[in-house]
Design a protein around this motif. Structure first.
Motif, PDB file in Angstrom:
ATOM      1  N   ALA A 133       8.791   6.129   6.903  1.00  0.00           N
ATOM      2  CA  ALA A 133       8.425   4.760   6.500  1.00  0.00           C
ATOM      3  C   ALA A 133       8.946   4.459   5.095  1.00  0.00           C
ATOM      4  CB  ALA A 133       6.907   4.588   6.554  1.00  0.00           C
ATOM      5  N   ILE A 134       8.888   5.457   4.207  1.00  0.00           N
ATOM      6  CA  ILE A 134       9.396   5.242   2.845  1.00  0.00           C
ATOM      7  C   ILE A 134      10.906   5.001   2.882  1.00  0.00           C
ATOM      8  CG2 ILE A 134       9.718   6.264   0.562  1.00  0.00           C
ATOM      9  CD1 ILE A 134       7.114   7.839   1.047  1.00  0.00           C
ATOM     10  N   ALA A 135      11.620   5.819   3.673  1.00  0.00           N
ATOM     11  CA  ALA A 135      13.075   5.669   3.770  1.00  0.00           C
ATOM     12  C   ALA A 135      13.424   4.262   4.255  1.00  0.00           C
ATOM     13  CB  ALA A 135      13.653   6.720   4.714  1.00  0.00           C
TER      14      ALA A 135
ATOM     15  N   LYS B 189      15.254  13.329   0.803  1.00  0.00           N
ATOM     16  CA  LYS B 189      14.573  13.041   2.065  1.00  0.00           C
ATOM     17  C   LYS B 189      14.570  11.555   2.406  1.00  0.00           C
ATOM     18  CE  LYS B 189      11.263  16.164   2.445  1.00  0.00           C
ATOM     19  NZ  LYS B 189       9.936  16.803   2.340  1.00  0.00           N
ATOM     20  N   VAL B 190      14.383  10.692   1.393  1.00  0.00           N
ATOM     21  CA  VAL B 190      14.289   9.257   1.695  1.00  0.00           C
ATOM     22  C   VAL B 190      15.615   8.534   1.479  1.00  0.00           C
ATOM     23  CG1 VAL B 190      11.830   9.236   1.120  1.00  0.00           C
ATOM     24  CG2 VAL B 190      13.517   8.519  -0.614  1.00  0.00           C
ATOM     25  N   GLY B 191      16.663   9.288   1.168  1.00  0.00           N
ATOM     26  CA  GLY B 191      17.997   8.695   1.091  1.00  0.00           C
ATOM     27  C   GLY B 191      18.344   8.031  -0.235  1.00  0.00           C
ATOM     28  N   LEU B 192      17.500   8.189  -1.261  1.00  0.00           N
ATOM     29  CA  LEU B 192      17.866   7.627  -2.569  1.00  0.00           C
ATOM     30  C   LEU B 192      18.965   8.471  -3.221  1.00  0.00           C
ATOM     31  CD1 LEU B 192      14.389   6.507  -3.959  1.00  0.00           C
ATOM     32  CD2 LEU B 192      16.324   5.013  -3.403  1.00  0.00           C
ATOM     33  N   LEU B 193      19.014   9.762  -2.882  1.00  0.00           N
ATOM     34  CA  LEU B 193      20.130  10.622  -3.292  1.00  0.00           C
ATOM     35  C   LEU B 193      20.892  11.044  -2.046  1.00  0.00           C
ATOM     36  CD1 LEU B 193      18.790  13.191  -5.957  1.00  0.00           C
ATOM     37  CD2 LEU B 193      20.503  11.398  -6.309  1.00  0.00           C
ATOM     38  N   ASP B 194      22.219  11.068  -2.149  1.00  0.00           N
ATOM     39  CA  ASP B 194      23.025  11.611  -1.058  1.00  0.00           C
ATOM     40  C   ASP B 194      22.842  13.117  -1.041  1.00  0.00           C
ATOM     41  OD1 ASP B 194      23.958   9.022  -0.667  1.00  0.00           O
ATOM     42  OD2 ASP B 194      25.583   9.302  -2.113  1.00  0.00           O
ATOM     43  N   GLU B 195      22.993  13.706   0.133  1.00  0.00           N
ATOM     44  CA  GLU B 195      22.814  15.164   0.248  1.00  0.00           C
ATOM     45  C   GLU B 195      23.667  15.903  -0.773  1.00  0.00           C
ATOM     46  OE1 GLU B 195      20.743  17.203   1.694  1.00  0.00           O
ATOM     47  OE2 GLU B 195      19.685  15.416   2.370  1.00  0.00           O
ATOM     48  N   GLY B 196      23.103  16.924  -1.371  1.00  0.00           N
ATOM     49  CA  GLY B 196      23.853  17.711  -2.353  1.00  0.00           C
ATOM     50  C   GLY B 196      23.182  19.056  -2.506  1.00  0.00           C
ATOM     51  N   PRO B 197      23.737  19.898  -3.360  1.00  0.00           N
ATOM     52  CA  PRO B 197      23.128  21.218  -3.558  1.00  0.00           C
ATOM     53  C   PRO B 197      21.771  21.095  -4.239  1.00  0.00           C
ATOM     54  CG  PRO B 197      24.908  20.850  -5.132  1.00  0.00           C
ATOM     55  CD  PRO B 197      24.899  19.670  -4.218  1.00  0.00           C
ATOM     56  N   GLN B 198      20.916  22.096  -4.031  1.00  0.00           N
ATOM     57  CA  GLN B 198      19.590  22.110  -4.651  1.00  0.00           C
ATOM     58  C   GLN B 198      19.722  22.161  -6.180  1.00  0.00           C
ATOM     59  OE1 GLN B 198      17.060  25.350  -3.409  1.00  0.00           O
ATOM     60  NE2 GLN B 198      15.254  24.377  -4.267  1.00  0.00           N
TER      61      GLN B 198
ATOM     62  N   MET C 206       0.835  -1.216   0.000  1.00  0.00           N
ATOM     63  CA  MET C 206       0.000   0.000   0.000  1.00  0.00           C
ATOM     64  C   MET C 206       0.867   1.262   0.000  1.00  0.00           C
ATOM     65  SD  MET C 206      -3.152  -0.254  -0.383  1.00  0.00           S
ATOM     66  CE  MET C 206      -3.809   1.334   0.152  1.00  0.00           C
ATOM     67  N   PRO C 207       0.375   2.318  -0.602  1.00  0.00           N
ATOM     68  CA  PRO C 207       1.183   3.539  -0.627  1.00  0.00           C
ATOM     69  C   PRO C 207       1.321   4.148   0.768  1.00  0.00           C
ATOM     70  CG  PRO C 207      -0.990   3.917  -1.600  1.00  0.00           C
ATOM     71  CD  PRO C 207      -0.897   2.456  -1.281  1.00  0.00           C
ATOM     72  N   PHE C 208       2.408   4.910   0.907  1.00  0.00           N
ATOM     73  CA  PHE C 208       2.722   5.492   2.217  1.00  0.00           C
ATOM     74  C   PHE C 208       2.122   6.890   2.367  1.00  0.00           C
ATOM     75  CE2 PHE C 208       6.098   2.475   1.208  1.00  0.00           C
ATOM     76  CZ  PHE C 208       6.185   1.739   2.380  1.00  0.00           C
ATOM     77  N   ILE C 209       0.815   7.003   2.142  1.00  0.00           N
ATOM     78  CA  ILE C 209       0.195   8.328   2.235  1.00  0.00           C
ATOM     79  C   ILE C 209      -0.297   8.588   3.643  1.00  0.00           C
ATOM     80  CG2 ILE C 209      -1.541   9.882   1.289  1.00  0.00           C
ATOM     81  CD1 ILE C 209      -1.923   8.227  -1.018  1.00  0.00           C
ATOM     82  N   GLU C 210       0.000   9.781   4.159  1.00  0.00           N
ATOM     83  CA  GLU C 210      -0.558  10.175   5.459  1.00  0.00           C
ATOM     84  C   GLU C 210      -1.886  10.886   5.271  1.00  0.00           C
ATOM     85  OE1 GLU C 210       2.485  12.419   7.468  1.00  0.00           O
ATOM     86  OE2 GLU C 210       3.128  10.626   8.548  1.00  0.00           O
ATOM     87  N   GLY C 211      -2.041  11.553   4.126  1.00  0.00           N
ATOM     88  CA  GLY C 211      -3.283  12.286   3.877  1.00  0.00           C
ATOM     89  C   GLY C 211      -3.040  13.389   2.873  1.00  0.00           C
ATOM     90  N   LEU C 212      -3.928  14.373   2.874  1.00  0.00           N
ATOM     91  CA  LEU C 212      -3.780  15.542   2.007  1.00  0.00           C
ATOM     92  C   LEU C 212      -3.604  16.767   2.893  1.00  0.00           C
ATOM     93  CD1 LEU C 212      -6.726  14.736  -0.456  1.00  0.00           C
ATOM     94  CD2 LEU C 212      -4.292  14.480  -0.938  1.00  0.00           C
TER      95      LEU C 212
END
Ligand code: ZN
Length: 413
Positions: free
Chosen positions: A39-41, A254-263, A1-7
């Motif tokens: 939870a996604i991370a 945010k979920v760690g798929l990319l390492d921190e970097g510039p915007q 199921m998707p990890f939605i908290e709401g809108l």
């Protein structure tokens, strides 16, 4: 199921359940999907993504609908092509093209529609519908056919023939309205309240639909070996795609798929015939003043862009710009892209490449930046734009003498 908290309302931040809602009851602000990123991370990883389907659904953890039972024609995972020949023409060192002309119905809209109709079915809607400048109509009609849903699409009556034919062929009810896109959109909002079981993907299912555009950012990062580009150039119609590309890159951090970097710097592309966001950017205004659209870039002809203000904010925050180009520059850019890289784009792609060229020439895009331009629709849909420039080089009798008389091949070796 998707990890939605709401809108959540983008304006006043009031929370709502993840139901068939799209505007805040309190302030009429648009509702945005909120996820449980912790939870996604914990659930997602580069390996999990790599093992997923070769479509947008490989990023299901960050989408608002469940991949089981997805309405899926295979949208996404389109080629990210290194474009050295075009880069050389524009004075850039590392340019990539996200070629969304090869999606199932020939535009990036397949990403958002696949998500929207999957969610619409989950929420119990019976009919698929949309207000469209053409590409969305194609995609809604095709995905509805695939899902066995009835579809109703409303378009401006002056739309390109190719976009009408490639919608009607799927058995959709195509309603051509005597007005521009903003008139079409207004009627669809009325129809949506009249018929609560119809899912107007970009009206009453918009909060979920728009999330599909994030997959452009996800794919670019994955295809660059899980690295972010320095600068992306995105065409702007409603402004939704641009804001979601920005959200997509933020989520990867945010979920760690990319390492921190510039915007990632984000720039927008509009046609002068309909450039309300570019005009606001240019004048320093905080709000987008509606315009009456004209010109050949009909797929971008939204005079009153729903997400224009948010797109402006994202561009300014990231240090990008919004450029606008003329119809002549659009046609020139369609041909430049085709002859340097072998990609035939519709007018929106011409807008993106022409603005890319302009931003490179004026130094907004730096020569050393790793740049990605989004080519969002197929040129076969807007043949009208180039039909006068692109005919036979010569028409001759079928013999060598006639060939040589017409075509000079002396310097071809
Ligand atoms: Zn609100």
């Amino acid at each position: 199921m998707p990890f939605i908290e709401g809108l959540r309302c983008r304006e006043c931040a009031r929370a709502y359940p993840a139901e068939a809602l799209h505007v805040c009851e309190w302030c009429f602000g648009p509702l945005e999907v909120v996820y449980d990123y912790e939870a996604i991370a914990a659930s997602t990883s580069r390996e999990k993504v790599a093992a997923g389907p070769k479509t947008i659904w490989r990023y299901a953890d960050l989408l608002p609908a469940s991949p089981e039972g997805a309405v899926d024609l295979g949208a996404g995972l389109t080629p990210l092509l290194r474009a050295d020949r075009l880069a050389a023409e524009l004075g850039l060192s590392e340019l990539w093209l996200k070629n969304d002309t090869v999606n199932p119905t020939g535009s990036f809209k397949d990403r958002v529609v696949s998500v929207a109709l999957t969610k619409a079915r989950e929420l119990g809607f019976k009919v698929a519908a949309c207000a469209s400048t053409g590409n969305l109509a194609n995609s809604v009609a095709a995905h509805a056919a695939r899902a066995g849903m009835r579809s109703v699409v409303c378009i401006p009556a002056n739309l390109e023939l190719a976009k009408v034919v490639t919608t009607a062929v799927f058995g959709s009810c195509v309603v051509a309205l005597e007005g521009n896109y903003d008139d079409v959109n207004r009627l669809c909002a009325e129809l949506a309240s009249e018929y609560p079981t119809w899912a107007f993907v970009n009206v009453n299912v918009r909060s979920y639909y728009a999330e599909g555009s994030k997959t452009l950012a996800f794919e670019v990062a994955e295809q660059l070996g899980w690295q972010a580009p320095d600068h992306v150039v995105v065409p702007v119609a409603s402004g939704s795609q641009l804001t979601k590309v920005a959200k997509g890159f933020r989520e990867l951090y945010k979920v760690g798929l990319l390492d921190e970097g510039p915007q990632v710097r984000i720039s927008g592309a509009q046609a002068l015939g309909c450039a309300p966001v570019a005009a606001a950017f240019e004048s320093g205004a905080d709000f987008v003043k509606p315009v009456k659209p004209s010109g050949i870039a009909k797929s971008l002809a939204i005079g009153n862009p729903a997400d224009g203000g948010y797109a402006l904010e994202e561009v300014r925050r990231s240090g990008g710009a919004v450029g606008a180009v003329s119809d002549a520059e659009i046609v020139e850019a369609i041909r430049l892209l085709a002859r340097t890289e072998g990609i035939f784009a519709e007018t929106a792609g011409g807008v993106t490449v022409a603005v890319l060229a302009k931003l490179a020439a004026t130094g907004v895009i730096k020569p050393h930046e790793r740049v990605v331009a989004f080519i969002t629709g197929n040129g076969l849909k807007t043949l009208d734009a180039v039909v006068n420039e692109c005919g036979p080089t010569a028409t001759v009798a079928p013999n060598l003498e006639a060939f040589h008389a017409a075509i000079n091949v002396a310097d071809w070796q």
